[in-house]
Design a protein around this motif. Structure first.
Motif, PDB file in Angstrom:
ATOM      1  N   SER A 198      42.147  18.064  38.786  1.00  0.00           N
ATOM      2  CA  SER A 198      43.068  18.928  39.508  1.00  0.00           C
ATOM      3  C   SER A 198      43.043  20.343  38.958  1.00  0.00           C
ATOM      4  O   SER A 198      43.743  21.226  39.440  1.00  0.00           O
ATOM      5  N   LYS A 199      42.229  20.559  37.911  1.00  0.00           N
ATOM      6  CA  LYS A 199      42.184  21.868  37.281  1.00  0.00           C
ATOM      7  C   LYS A 199      41.429  22.850  38.161  1.00  0.00           C
ATOM      8  O   LYS A 199      40.333  22.567  38.639  1.00  0.00           O
ATOM      9  N   THR A 200      42.009  24.003  38.402  1.00  0.00           N
ATOM     10  CA  THR A 200      41.391  25.021  39.245  1.00  0.00           C
ATOM     11  C   THR A 200      40.951  26.189  38.389  1.00  0.00           C
ATOM     12  O   THR A 200      41.708  26.666  37.534  1.00  0.00           O
ATOM     13  N   PHE A 201      39.727  26.636  38.599  1.00  0.00           N
ATOM     14  CA  PHE A 201      39.223  27.792  37.854  1.00  0.00           C
ATOM     15  C   PHE A 201      39.385  29.038  38.708  1.00  0.00           C
ATOM     16  O   PHE A 201      38.937  29.094  39.839  1.00  0.00           O
ATOM     17  N   VAL A 202      40.038  30.048  38.171  1.00  0.00           N
ATOM     18  CA  VAL A 202      40.255  31.307  38.881  1.00  0.00           C
ATOM     19  C   VAL A 202      39.409  32.389  38.228  1.00  0.00           C
ATOM     20  O   VAL A 202      39.526  32.637  37.024  1.00  0.00           O
ATOM     21  N   SER A 203      38.544  33.018  39.007  1.00  0.00           N
ATOM     22  CA  SER A 203      37.648  34.033  38.472  1.00  0.00           C
ATOM     23  C   SER A 203      38.268  35.415  38.570  1.00  0.00           C
ATOM     24  O   SER A 203      38.948  35.747  39.529  1.00  0.00           O
ATOM     25  N   ASN A 204      38.023  36.234  37.558  1.00  0.00           N
ATOM     26  CA  ASN A 204      38.456  37.628  37.606  1.00  0.00           C
ATOM     27  C   ASN A 204      37.279  38.568  37.818  1.00  0.00           C
ATOM     28  O   ASN A 204      37.376  39.767  37.590  1.00  0.00           O
ATOM     29  N   GLY A 205      36.145  38.005  38.236  1.00  0.00           N
ATOM     30  CA  GLY A 205      34.970  38.821  38.479  1.00  0.00           C
ATOM     31  C   GLY A 205      34.038  38.905  37.294  1.00  0.00           C
ATOM     32  O   GLY A 205      32.980  39.503  37.373  1.00  0.00           O
ATOM     33  N   GLU A 206      34.419  38.316  36.172  1.00  0.00           N
ATOM     34  CA  GLU A 206      33.577  38.303  34.991  1.00  0.00           C
ATOM     35  C   GLU A 206      33.231  36.860  34.629  1.00  0.00           C
ATOM     36  O   GLU A 206      33.984  35.932  34.914  1.00  0.00           O
ATOM     37  N   ASN A 266      33.086  33.622  32.726  1.00  0.00           N
ATOM     38  CA  ASN A 266      33.949  32.940  31.763  1.00  0.00           C
ATOM     39  C   ASN A 266      33.110  31.921  31.003  1.00  0.00           C
ATOM     40  O   ASN A 266      32.631  30.940  31.579  1.00  0.00           O
ATOM     41  N   ASP A 267      32.949  32.139  29.718  1.00  0.00           N
ATOM     42  CA  ASP A 267      32.099  31.260  28.914  1.00  0.00           C
ATOM     43  C   ASP A 267      32.666  29.856  28.762  1.00  0.00           C
ATOM     44  O   ASP A 267      31.958  28.944  28.328  1.00  0.00           O
ATOM     45  N   ASN A 268      33.930  29.675  29.118  1.00  0.00           N
ATOM     46  CA  ASN A 268      34.573  28.377  28.937  1.00  0.00           C
ATOM     47  C   ASN A 268      34.500  27.476  30.171  1.00  0.00           C
ATOM     48  O   ASN A 268      34.968  26.346  30.135  1.00  0.00           O
ATOM     49  N   ILE A 269      33.930  27.989  31.263  1.00  0.00           N
ATOM     50  CA  ILE A 269      33.848  27.171  32.472  1.00  0.00           C
ATOM     51  C   ILE A 269      32.851  26.033  32.257  1.00  0.00           C
ATOM     52  O   ILE A 269      31.847  26.180  31.556  1.00  0.00           O
ATOM     53  N   SER A 270      33.141  24.888  32.843  1.00  0.00           N
ATOM     54  CA  SER A 270      32.227  23.751  32.775  1.00  0.00           C
ATOM     55  C   SER A 270      31.409  23.674  34.057  1.00  0.00           C
ATOM     56  O   SER A 270      31.752  24.290  35.077  1.00  0.00           O
ATOM     57  N   ALA A 271      30.334  22.891  34.029  1.00  0.00           N
ATOM     58  CA  ALA A 271      29.509  22.716  35.224  1.00  0.00           C
ATOM     59  C   ALA A 271      30.331  22.099  36.348  1.00  0.00           C
ATOM     60  O   ALA A 271      30.202  22.489  37.515  1.00  0.00           O
ATOM     61  N   LYS A 272      31.215  21.144  36.035  1.00  0.00           N
ATOM     62  CA  LYS A 272      32.036  20.503  37.052  1.00  0.00           C
ATOM     63  C   LYS A 272      33.008  21.487  37.689  1.00  0.00           C
ATOM     64  O   LYS A 272      33.232  21.470  38.900  1.00  0.00           O
ATOM     65  N   GLN A 273      33.617  22.344  36.878  1.00  0.00           N
ATOM     66  CA  GLN A 273      34.529  23.355  37.416  1.00  0.00           C
ATOM     67  C   GLN A 273      33.782  24.332  38.322  1.00  0.00           C
ATOM     68  O   GLN A 273      34.282  24.733  39.374  1.00  0.00           O
ATOM     69  N   LEU A 274      32.590  24.718  37.897  1.00  0.00           N
ATOM     70  CA  LEU A 274      31.796  25.655  38.690  1.00  0.00           C
ATOM     71  C   LEU A 274      31.420  25.046  40.038  1.00  0.00           C
ATOM     72  O   LEU A 274      31.549  25.687  41.088  1.00  0.00           O
ATOM     73  N   SER A 300      22.905  33.020  31.733  1.00  0.00           N
ATOM     74  CA  SER A 300      22.781  34.169  32.625  1.00  0.00           C
ATOM     75  C   SER A 300      23.851  35.176  32.230  1.00  0.00           C
ATOM     76  O   SER A 300      24.984  34.798  31.897  1.00  0.00           O
ATOM     77  N   VAL A 301      23.522  36.458  32.266  1.00  0.00           N
ATOM     78  CA  VAL A 301      24.432  37.481  31.757  1.00  0.00           C
ATOM     79  C   VAL A 301      25.573  37.756  32.721  1.00  0.00           C
ATOM     80  O   VAL A 301      26.747  37.708  32.346  1.00  0.00           O
ATOM     81  N   ASN A 302      25.264  38.010  33.996  1.00  0.00           N
ATOM     82  CA  ASN A 302      26.284  38.441  34.950  1.00  0.00           C
ATOM     83  C   ASN A 302      26.603  37.414  36.025  1.00  0.00           C
ATOM     84  O   ASN A 302      27.390  37.694  36.930  1.00  0.00           O
ATOM     85  N   SER A 303      25.990  36.253  35.968  1.00  0.00           N
ATOM     86  CA  SER A 303      26.194  35.216  36.975  1.00  0.00           C
ATOM     87  C   SER A 303      26.427  33.875  36.289  1.00  0.00           C
ATOM     88  O   SER A 303      26.155  33.710  35.100  1.00  0.00           O
ATOM     89  N   TYR A 304      26.917  32.916  37.069  1.00  0.00           N
ATOM     90  CA  TYR A 304      26.970  31.531  36.621  1.00  0.00           C
ATOM     91  C   TYR A 304      25.689  30.847  37.067  1.00  0.00           C
ATOM     92  O   TYR A 304      25.381  30.822  38.254  1.00  0.00           O
ATOM     93  N   VAL A 339      19.796  28.157  40.132  1.00  0.00           N
ATOM     94  CA  VAL A 339      20.685  28.716  41.149  1.00  0.00           C
ATOM     95  C   VAL A 339      21.753  29.550  40.448  1.00  0.00           C
ATOM     96  O   VAL A 339      22.373  29.088  39.479  1.00  0.00           O
ATOM     97  N   LEU A 340      21.980  30.784  40.925  1.00  0.00           N
ATOM     98  CA  LEU A 340      22.936  31.706  40.315  1.00  0.00           C
ATOM     99  C   LEU A 340      24.085  31.984  41.270  1.00  0.00           C
ATOM    100  O   LEU A 340      23.862  32.271  42.453  1.00  0.00           O
ATOM    101  N   PHE A 341      25.324  31.945  40.754  1.00  0.00           N
ATOM    102  CA  PHE A 341      26.514  32.159  41.574  1.00  0.00           C
ATOM    103  C   PHE A 341      27.319  33.339  41.051  1.00  0.00           C
ATOM    104  O   PHE A 341      27.426  33.557  39.839  1.00  0.00           O
ATOM    105  N   ASN A 342      27.906  34.073  41.995  1.00  0.00           N
ATOM    106  CA  ASN A 342      28.699  35.249  41.654  1.00  0.00           C
ATOM    107  C   ASN A 342      30.043  34.837  41.074  1.00  0.00           C
ATOM    108  O   ASN A 342      30.733  33.999  41.652  1.00  0.00           O
ATOM    109  N   PRO A 343      30.481  35.427  39.954  1.00  0.00           N
ATOM    110  CA  PRO A 343      31.750  35.034  39.339  1.00  0.00           C
ATOM    111  C   PRO A 343      32.989  35.513  40.092  1.00  0.00           C
ATOM    112  O   PRO A 343      34.094  35.059  39.794  1.00  0.00           O
ATOM    113  N   SER A 344      32.814  36.398  41.075  1.00  0.00           N
ATOM    114  CA  SER A 344      33.960  36.875  41.851  1.00  0.00           C
ATOM    115  C   SER A 344      34.280  35.972  43.030  1.00  0.00           C
ATOM    116  O   SER A 344      35.442  35.685  43.317  1.00  0.00           O
TER     117      SER A 344
END
Length: 260
Positions: A25-33, A35-43, A157-161, A176-181
């Motif tokens: 039920s955990k939701t990850f909210v991106s601020n456009g940067e 987050n090194d703490n995100i997991s693959a499942k959250q992403l 990846s520096v600027n993407s997930y 595959v690269l995803f935008n953090p915003s």
């Protein structure tokens, strides 16, 4: 008949013109940067929530194609009936394509030729499973692979997930690269090291239409040995959920394009 390099170019154009769960039920909210703490499942969860829902889509599409010293520019109309049909038509109907989950069809009035077949030749040649839904996702800036199938790990990846299969396939590697915003695609790469082939995309910008995000510019580079093709797609004047037609009929007397 087309030779090997011609098949590669044709396959690349088809890909580009017409062109891999968790209980939490955990939701990850991106601020456009990033987050090194995100997991693959959250992403993966965030990526799935970013997918755009619509019935029909239409856009003016500008395509710039460069190969060596040669370059061309095309204006196309793109129409999509989600999960059913992808349709493209060049100015004055000089070329037209229609793609469904079962079939790929194309004709070219300048050279009086047509192609009528399935995805198997393109899939075999590119070395990766290719279908209607992957083409649709490419055009919409969404993941080209089903992230609920297989297991994925985070990639540096520096600027993407970044996501990649925990176990890459023998014939090709995927990133595959995803935008953090907004969690749409920043790009993806499919490489075949043994055959010295690579297909790369870069989603330069997105645009908001009816509070939904769609690609604005997509850059694609396809390479094989010393051969390179660069394609830039620009989408303009996007409209959603209008009644659309998808006319298509191969003219009589045209020569069939045979891939060998």
């Amino acid at each position: 008949m087309l030779n090997k390099i011609s098949i590669f170019r044709f396959a690349t154009l088809c890909v580009l013109l017409f062109a891999m769960s968790c209980k939490s039920s955990k939701t990850f909210v991106s601020n456009g940067e990033v987050n090194d703490n995100i997991s693959a499942k959250q992403l993966i969860r965030a990526v799935e929530k970013s997918n755009t829902d619509f019935k029909t889509f239409q856009s003016r599409l500008n395509l710039e194609y460069s190969e060596g010293e040669k370059s061309q520019s095309f204006n196309l109309t793109l129409r999509i009936e989600k999960d059913e049909t992808i349709w493209l038509s060049a100015t004055l109907g000089l070329a037209r394509a229609i793609i469904t989950p079962k079939k790929v069809q194309f004709y070219d009035k300048i050279n009086n030729q047509y192609f009528d077949g399935d995805y198997s030749i393109l899939s075999d040649f590119l070395g990766t499973e290719l279908d209607f839904f992957q083409l649709q996702s490419l055009l919409l800036g969404e993941s080209i692979v089903d992230l609920n199938k297989g297991t994925y790990s985070l990639a540096n990846s520096v600027n993407s997930y970044g996501l990649q299969p925990k176990q890459q396939k023998t014939l090709y590697n995927l990133l595959v690269l995803f935008n953090p915003s907004h969690f749409k695609l920043d790009g993806f790469s499919i490489s075949q090291p043994l055959k010295n082939r690579q297909l790369m995309t870069n989603y330069k910008s997105f645009q908001k239409v009816n509070n939904k995000l769609f690609p604005e510019q997509i850059d694609i580079i396809a390479t094989e040995d010393n051969e390179s093709v660069f394609i830039k797609l620009e989408m303009k004047s996007i409209s959603l959920n209008e009644a659309l037609r998808f006319p298509f009929k191969i003219p009589s007397g045209y020569k069939e394009i045979v891939l060998k």
